[in-house]
Design a protein around this motif. Structure first.
Motif, PDB file in Angstrom:
ATOM      1  N   VAL A   1       0.813  -1.251   0.020  1.00  0.00           N
ATOM      2  CA  VAL A   1       0.009  -0.045  -0.136  1.00  0.00           C
ATOM      3  C   VAL A   1       0.849   1.207  -0.064  1.00  0.00           C
ATOM      4  CG1 VAL A   1      -1.588   1.406   1.216  1.00  0.00           C
ATOM      5  CG2 VAL A   1      -1.721  -1.390   1.143  1.00  0.00           C
ATOM      6  N   THR A   2       1.995   1.201   0.733  1.00  0.00           N
ATOM      7  CA  THR A   2       2.936   2.400   0.820  1.00  0.00           C
ATOM      8  C   THR A   2       3.613   2.439  -0.585  1.00  0.00           C
ATOM      9  OG1 THR A   2       3.492   1.449   3.064  1.00  0.00           O
ATOM     10  CG2 THR A   2       4.591   3.385   2.419  1.00  0.00           C
ATOM     11  N   VAL A   3       3.865   1.570  -1.379  1.00  0.00           N
ATOM     12  CA  VAL A   3       4.464   1.672  -2.721  1.00  0.00           C
ATOM     13  C   VAL A   3       3.107   2.265  -3.649  1.00  0.00           C
ATOM     14  CG1 VAL A   3       5.065   0.443  -4.796  1.00  0.00           C
ATOM     15  CG2 VAL A   3       6.026  -0.121  -2.394  1.00  0.00           C
ATOM     16  N   ALA A   4       1.972   1.944  -3.379  1.00  0.00           N
ATOM     17  CA  ALA A   4       1.074   2.456  -4.191  1.00  0.00           C
ATOM     18  C   ALA A   4       0.913   3.892  -3.834  1.00  0.00           C
ATOM     19  CB  ALA A   4      -0.128   1.797  -3.824  1.00  0.00           C
ATOM     20  N   ARG A   5       0.986   4.231  -2.663  1.00  0.00           N
ATOM     21  CA  ARG A   5       0.846   5.739  -2.237  1.00  0.00           C
ATOM     22  C   ARG A   5       2.036   6.554  -3.039  1.00  0.00           C
ATOM     23  NH1 ARG A   5       1.246   6.893   3.804  1.00  0.00           N
ATOM     24  NH2 ARG A   5       3.341   6.687   3.444  1.00  0.00           N
ATOM     25  N   ALA A   6       3.235   5.929  -2.998  1.00  0.00           N
ATOM     26  CA  ALA A   6       4.394   6.679  -3.626  1.00  0.00           C
ATOM     27  C   ALA A   6       4.158   6.842  -5.064  1.00  0.00           C
ATOM     28  CB  ALA A   6       5.589   5.802  -3.232  1.00  0.00           C
ATOM     29  N   LEU A   7       3.539   6.108  -5.612  1.00  0.00           N
ATOM     30  CA  LEU A   7       3.149   6.389  -7.007  1.00  0.00           C
ATOM     31  C   LEU A   7       2.061   6.967  -7.323  1.00  0.00           C
ATOM     32  CD1 LEU A   7       3.893   2.447  -7.989  1.00  0.00           C
ATOM     33  CD2 LEU A   7       5.405   4.302  -8.325  1.00  0.00           C
TER      34      LEU A   7
END
Ligand SMILES: Nc1ncnc2c1ncn2[C@@H]1O[C@H](COP(=O)(O)OP(=O)(O)OP(=O)(O)O)[C@@H](O)[C@H]1O
Ligand SMILES: [Mg+2]
Lengths: 403, 241
Positions: free
Chosen positions: B157-163
């Motif tokens: 989810v954090t990766v998704a947020r970064a994108l």
């Protein structure tokens, strides 16, 4: 997406409990104001109900509500003869405490100027005005008497024919209305034995002086009822109330009575002023101080709660800063929570208050003006309460979100 | 006309504390990264990798040196030029060692909030958040709160947020530490695809040597010193437009 609401939903239990607590505090603030309004209104309900333009009371007294004022009944006719006065009535008011159904019953006794005033102007909620000049009464519901209930006061029995609501004396006692004759009979009711003793004493005094011995008729009179005795005054009334012709200047009428050395006069507004300054003023200031204190306490509690809610959020706040949330988003998060809490608490206070206040023994009168003003104050304290939290949130560095 | 470098740091130095507690975490670190370049940063614990990312990410000001992003000089020593928060919000995506989700927002809201912060309409931000979560295999957990997700799910989810803000620079600090090797590799490949497709510049701190073939460039860091790796995967370096 509203962050404030999301966060509240996340820690709902604590938020709800705190809001309830603050709501209760606000309810008390609301109630305090209501008690004050109730005091003022109760104090004025009789004077307003009577609708007098001019009060004539015993010289140098402050009127029947503040202290004992005694006037001869003949004063009614004197006042009625003053130019500008349309009608003058006797006003009898006093407080009694008697036993009824085994319980003490305290009431204000108000004499109506029968037959001009039968009580049509009273706030009746049941029954009817007085229909005969003796042995009927209109009671306030706070006295707990029912329609048709019979009540023994002094030597006579009175029947409740009408009920009023919120007709109370400034001390909070319910008022019962009688014809002024009955009211006086109740006030000056003496046990038979004391009347007998008084007559005996009169007779003895008359016996001692020549006059009694040379005029045997005097001795007879001394044994009779007091009102047949020229030398003794009739029962006193509390005040004379006068209505003036429309357009008449009350102060002018007052001036024409200023030469009378036995009375003092007050206009209606002056009488209200006396009432408020006298009995109600100190209570008013006391209540005002309490309200201010409670408001400050509510603000402090809210500030602490918002502050701790913010402390719990410092990590997410740092994270928001890290991902670049602008300041207004973070300020908004805290400020909105404070406002939501304040407004919900206000609603809670209002809802509980409106259900609770009618159960209070004395009237709690919450006016729309007061409600609006309190809503304004709640807004202000909500904003103030959030400042501490906002200050804390502003000092968080974004790198506190990691590590 | 040549494209400006996506990222350029020169002489980046960071000193923590002072006196006998002084730690030089970063010594004269210089790095030049082109658009679309995927960079791995290796190094032992305490080497200064996270410190480097924090300086490049405009979170911690360096003691000395400059950070230029997309041709824009952002940081000149401790002096920050321009509105860093706004720049982070619009141009940088972060993934940190520990997953850093906002606890009172659900998975999808954690991603959506980034889109809303850069002014996308709620519905657009939400749709994009859902797409990203699906792409990372956590679409089914979109409406769970962070505490209801496993460590690996949180990290994705954090990766998704970064994108979510379509950044020009993605900084990831051990993004795959909580993931199994298959998932870990998937995330790295996702970064590469994003970089190559959108010209995003990606810097990933990693200990996972199995996925190094994904990267265009590999740097090593030791005791605050940054240098290009003499690595066997150097042939994986390809030029991209
Ligand atoms: N806020 C700080 N204050 C003081 N010293 C710090 C701070 N942050 C990091 N350091 C020190 O700087 C050095 C580099 O730390 P950094 O976190 O950059 O290492 P790292 O390469 O990310 O290590 P790891 O692989 O364990 O995450 C370490 O010696 C660390 O103790
Ligand atoms: Mg690190």
């Amino acid at each position: 997406m509203n962050l404030a609401v999301r966060d509240i939903r996340h820690s709902l239990g604590r938020f709800v409990l705190t809001t309830l607590g603050v709501g209760m505090l606000l309810m008390v603030v609301m109630g305090m104001g209501g008690i004050y309004r109730g005091l003022v209104d109760d104090a004025l309900v009789v004077t307003r109900g009577v609708g007098a333009d001019l009060w004539v009371v015993q010289r140098d007294t402050r009127g029947p509500f503040a202290e004992v004022s005694r006037l001869p009944r003949s004063l009614v006719d004197r006042v009625a003869a003053v130019p500008g006065v349309t009608d003058a009535r006797e006003f009898v008011f006093h407080t009694i405490q008697r036993e009824h159904r085994g319980k003490p019953l305290r009431m204000g006794v108000l004499g109506l100027g029968w037959p001009t005033d039968k009580g049509e102007g009273l706030p009746l909620i049941a029954g009817r005005p007085l229909a005969q000049n003796h042995f009927e009464m209109i009671a306030d519901e706070s006295l707990g008497l029912g329609l048709g209930e019979r009540l023994r006061l002094g030597k006579d029995t009175y029947t409740v024919v009408g009920l009023t609501r919120w007709l109370v004396a400034s001390g909070g006692d319910g008022i019962a209305c009688f014809t002024s004759r009955d009211a006086q009979a109740i006030q000056f009711d003496e046990p038979g034995e004391s009347i007998r003793l008084e007559r005996e004493a009169r007779r003895a005094r008359a016996d001692e002086i020549d006059f009694g011995r040379t005029q045997p008729g005097v001795l007879d009179r001394a044994s009779g009822p007091a009102q047949n005795l020229a030398a003794l005054p009739g029962p006193a009334i509390s005040a004379v109330i006068a209505r003036l012709m429309p357009g008449t200047d009350a102060t002018k009428v007052q001036r024409s009575m200023s030469g009378w050395s036995d009375v003092t006069t007050y206009t209606g507004p002056q009488q209200e002023g006396l009432l408020l300054k006298g009995s109600v003023d100190r209570a008013r200031r006391q209540i005002l101080l309490f309200r201010v204190l409670l408001t400050i306490i509510s603000a402090v509690i809210m500030a602490l709660i918002i502050y701790t809610l913010t402390l719990d959020k410092l990590h997410p706040i740092a994270l928001l800063k890290l991902i670049g949330a602008p300041t207004h988003v973070i300020v908004g998060l805290i400020l909105q929570q404070s406002l939501i809490m304040g407004l919900l608490a206000y609603g809670v206070g209002y809802l509980i208050g409106t259900r609770l206040f009618p159960l209070f023994p004395r009237r709690v009168l919450v006016t729309n003006d007061d409600l609006l003003r309190l809503a304004g104050i709640v807004l202000v304290i909500s904003v103030l309460a959030s400042l501490l939290g906002i200050w804390k949130a502003m000092r968080v560095a974004p790198n506190e979100a990691i590590g | 006309m040549t494209d400006p470098l996506a990222l350029e740091t020169s002489g980046l130095t960071k000193v923590y504390g002072h006196g006998h507690t002084e730690v030089v975490a970063l010594r004269d670190a210089s790095m030049r990264v082109r658009r679309g370049e995927v960079v791995a940063l290796l190094g032992p614990s305490g080497a200064g990798k996270s410190t480097f990312l924090l300086c490049v990410g405009l979170i911690n000001p360096p003691t000395r040196g400059t950070v230029t992003i997309g041709g824009q000089l952002m940081q000149d020593g401790p002096r920050s030029l321009g509105d860093l928060r706004r720049f982070r919000r619009e141009h940088i995506g972060f993934v940190f060692q520990k997953s850093n989700l906002i606890p009172f927002l659900s998975a999808i809201e954690n991603v959506q909030v980034v889109g809303e912060l850069i002014g996308r309409p709620t519905s657009v931000a939400r749709r994009r958040a859902k797409e990203l979560l699906d792409a990372l295999g956590v679409g089914k957990r979109a409406f769970n709160m962070p505490t209801q997700l496993s460590g690996g799910e949180q990290q994705r989810v954090t990766v998704a947020r970064a994108l979510a803000n379509q950044p020009s620079l993605i900084l990831a600090d051990e993004p795959t530490a909580a993931l199994d090797s298959v998932r870990g590799r998937q995330v790295m490949e996702l970064f590469r695809d994003v970089a190559h497709r959108h010209g995003t510049c990606v810097i990933v701190v990693t200990h996972d040597h199995r996925a190094l073939d994904v990267f265009d460039t590999i740097y090593e860091m030791e005791d605050g010193l940054l240098k290009p790796a003499a690595s066997p995967v150097a042939e994986a370096t390809v030029a991209h437009a």
